[in-house]
Write a protein that holds these residues in place. Structure first.
Motif, mmCIF file in Angstrom:
data_model
loop_
_atom_site.group_PDB
_atom_site.id
_atom_site.type_symbol
_atom_site.label_atom_id
_atom_site.label_comp_id
_atom_site.label_asym_id
_atom_site.label_seq_id
_atom_site.Cartn_x
_atom_site.Cartn_y
_atom_site.Cartn_z
ATOM 1 N N ASP A 1 79.324 21.459 54.621
ATOM 2 C CA ASP A 1 80.329 21.161 55.824
ATOM 3 C C ASP A 1 81.099 22.476 56.332
ATOM 4 O O ASP A 1 81.406 23.087 55.543
ATOM 5 C CB ASP A 1 81.323 19.972 55.552
ATOM 6 C CG ASP A 1 80.367 18.843 55.410
ATOM 7 O OD1 ASP A 1 79.176 18.803 55.373
ATOM 8 O OD2 ASP A 1 81.143 17.804 54.693
ATOM 9 N N ILE A 2 81.577 22.311 57.500
ATOM 10 C CA ILE A 2 82.302 23.339 57.679
ATOM 11 C C ILE A 2 83.626 23.055 58.792
ATOM 12 O O ILE A 2 83.362 22.076 59.314
ATOM 13 C CB ILE A 2 81.589 24.547 58.764
ATOM 14 C CG1 ILE A 2 81.082 23.802 60.296
ATOM 15 C CG2 ILE A 2 80.322 25.166 57.913
ATOM 16 C CD1 ILE A 2 80.299 24.769 61.027
ATOM 17 N N VAL B 1 85.910 24.715 61.684
ATOM 18 C CA VAL B 1 85.924 25.886 62.563
ATOM 19 C C VAL B 1 87.496 25.876 62.907
ATOM 20 O O VAL B 1 88.135 24.881 63.336
ATOM 21 C CB VAL B 1 85.028 25.357 63.873
ATOM 22 C CG1 VAL B 1 85.386 26.420 64.941
ATOM 23 C CG2 VAL B 1 83.788 25.337 63.571
ATOM 24 N N VAL C 1 80.731 25.693 68.867
ATOM 25 C CA VAL C 1 80.526 24.388 68.262
ATOM 26 C C VAL C 1 79.284 23.585 68.804
ATOM 27 O O VAL C 1 78.804 22.951 68.186
ATOM 28 C CB VAL C 1 81.877 23.727 68.376
ATOM 29 C CG1 VAL C 1 81.566 22.311 67.954
ATOM 30 C CG2 VAL C 1 82.781 24.368 67.486
ATOM 31 N N LYS D 1 76.213 22.161 66.891
ATOM 32 C CA LYS D 1 76.050 20.706 66.940
ATOM 33 C C LYS D 1 74.653 20.455 67.438
ATOM 34 O O LYS D 1 73.940 19.533 66.695
ATOM 35 C CB LYS D 1 76.754 19.968 67.972
ATOM 36 C CG LYS D 1 78.236 19.685 67.311
ATOM 37 C CD LYS D 1 78.717 18.924 68.412
ATOM 38 C CE LYS D 1 80.420 18.744 68.167
ATOM 39 N NZ LYS D 1 81.027 17.894 68.967
ATOM 40 N N SER E 1 72.152 21.341 64.452
ATOM 41 C CA SER E 1 72.235 20.277 63.636
ATOM 42 C C SER E 1 71.462 19.055 63.948
ATOM 43 O O SER E 1 70.787 18.406 63.098
ATOM 44 C CB SER E 1 73.742 19.902 63.180
ATOM 45 O OG SER E 1 73.885 19.096 62.286
ATOM 46 N N SER F 1 78.387 18.508 58.800
ATOM 47 C CA SER F 1 79.577 17.974 59.272
ATOM 48 C C SER F 1 80.456 18.919 59.728
ATOM 49 O O SER F 1 80.722 19.908 58.953
ATOM 50 C CB SER F 1 80.341 17.244 58.379
ATOM 51 O OG SER F 1 81.505 16.737 58.414
ATOM 52 N N MET F 2 81.332 18.966 60.699
ATOM 53 C CA MET F 2 82.155 19.930 61.249
ATOM 54 C C MET F 2 83.449 19.254 61.790
ATOM 55 O O MET F 2 83.511 18.028 62.127
ATOM 56 C CB MET F 2 81.371 20.573 62.495
ATOM 57 C CG MET F 2 81.425 21.899 62.635
ATOM 58 S SD MET F 2 80.852 22.574 64.174
ATOM 59 C CE MET F 2 79.596 21.490 64.621
ATOM 60 N N LYS F 3 84.486 20.182 61.313
ATOM 61 C CA LYS F 3 85.831 19.572 61.682
ATOM 62 C C LYS F 3 86.406 21.094 62.550
ATOM 63 O O LYS F 3 86.217 22.094 61.983
ATOM 64 C CB LYS F 3 86.558 19.614 60.521
ATOM 65 C CG LYS F 3 88.150 19.203 60.798
ATOM 66 C CD LYS F 3 89.048 18.883 59.631
ATOM 67 C CE LYS F 3 90.516 18.618 59.988
ATOM 68 N NZ LYS F 3 91.270 18.289 59.047
ATOM 69 N N VAL F 4 86.852 20.768 63.594
ATOM 70 C CA VAL F 4 87.694 22.037 64.373
ATOM 71 C C VAL F 4 89.001 21.704 64.326
ATOM 72 O O VAL F 4 89.861 20.687 64.614
ATOM 73 C CB VAL F 4 86.989 21.806 65.775
ATOM 74 C CG1 VAL F 4 87.686 22.756 66.752
ATOM 75 C CG2 VAL F 4 85.482 21.911 65.881
#
Length: 96
Positions: free
Chosen positions: A52-53, A55, A70, A74, A77, A85-88
């Protein structure tokens, strides 16, 4: 791009009339920026594997680039076998 490169002629582009008289040339066309952002997203997807990353976006100047990057990640992905899974998060800096 070398320091003495004159840029692209404005005759090659369509741009809003309110910029007439203010622009002399175009250094980097929008399409090249979009293409490079898409390639960067592909490189990130390839490098992170199944991790997971998070940003971290620098507010003000970097917001538009970060949002575009981003979105490309997405899309990649969604269209692949693995879900990333991404969190900004955002940070504001006093000085660069």
């Amino acid at each position: 791009i070398s320091d003495n490169w004159p840029g692209y002629s404005l005759d090659l582009f369509t741009y809003p009339q309110h910029y007439y008289g203010d622009l002399e040339y175009v250094l980097i066309p929008h399409g090249i920026i979009v293409d490079r952002t898409e390639q960067l997203a592909k490189d990130i997807m390839q490098d992170i594997g199944d991790n997971d990353i998070v940003v971290l976006c620098v507010l003000k100047g970097g917001y538009k680039f970060c949002a575009d990057l981003v979105e490309h990640i997405k899309n990649l992905s969604r269209n692949s076998e693995r879900f990333i899974s991404m969190k900004v998060d955002f940070v504001r800096l006093k000085s660069y």
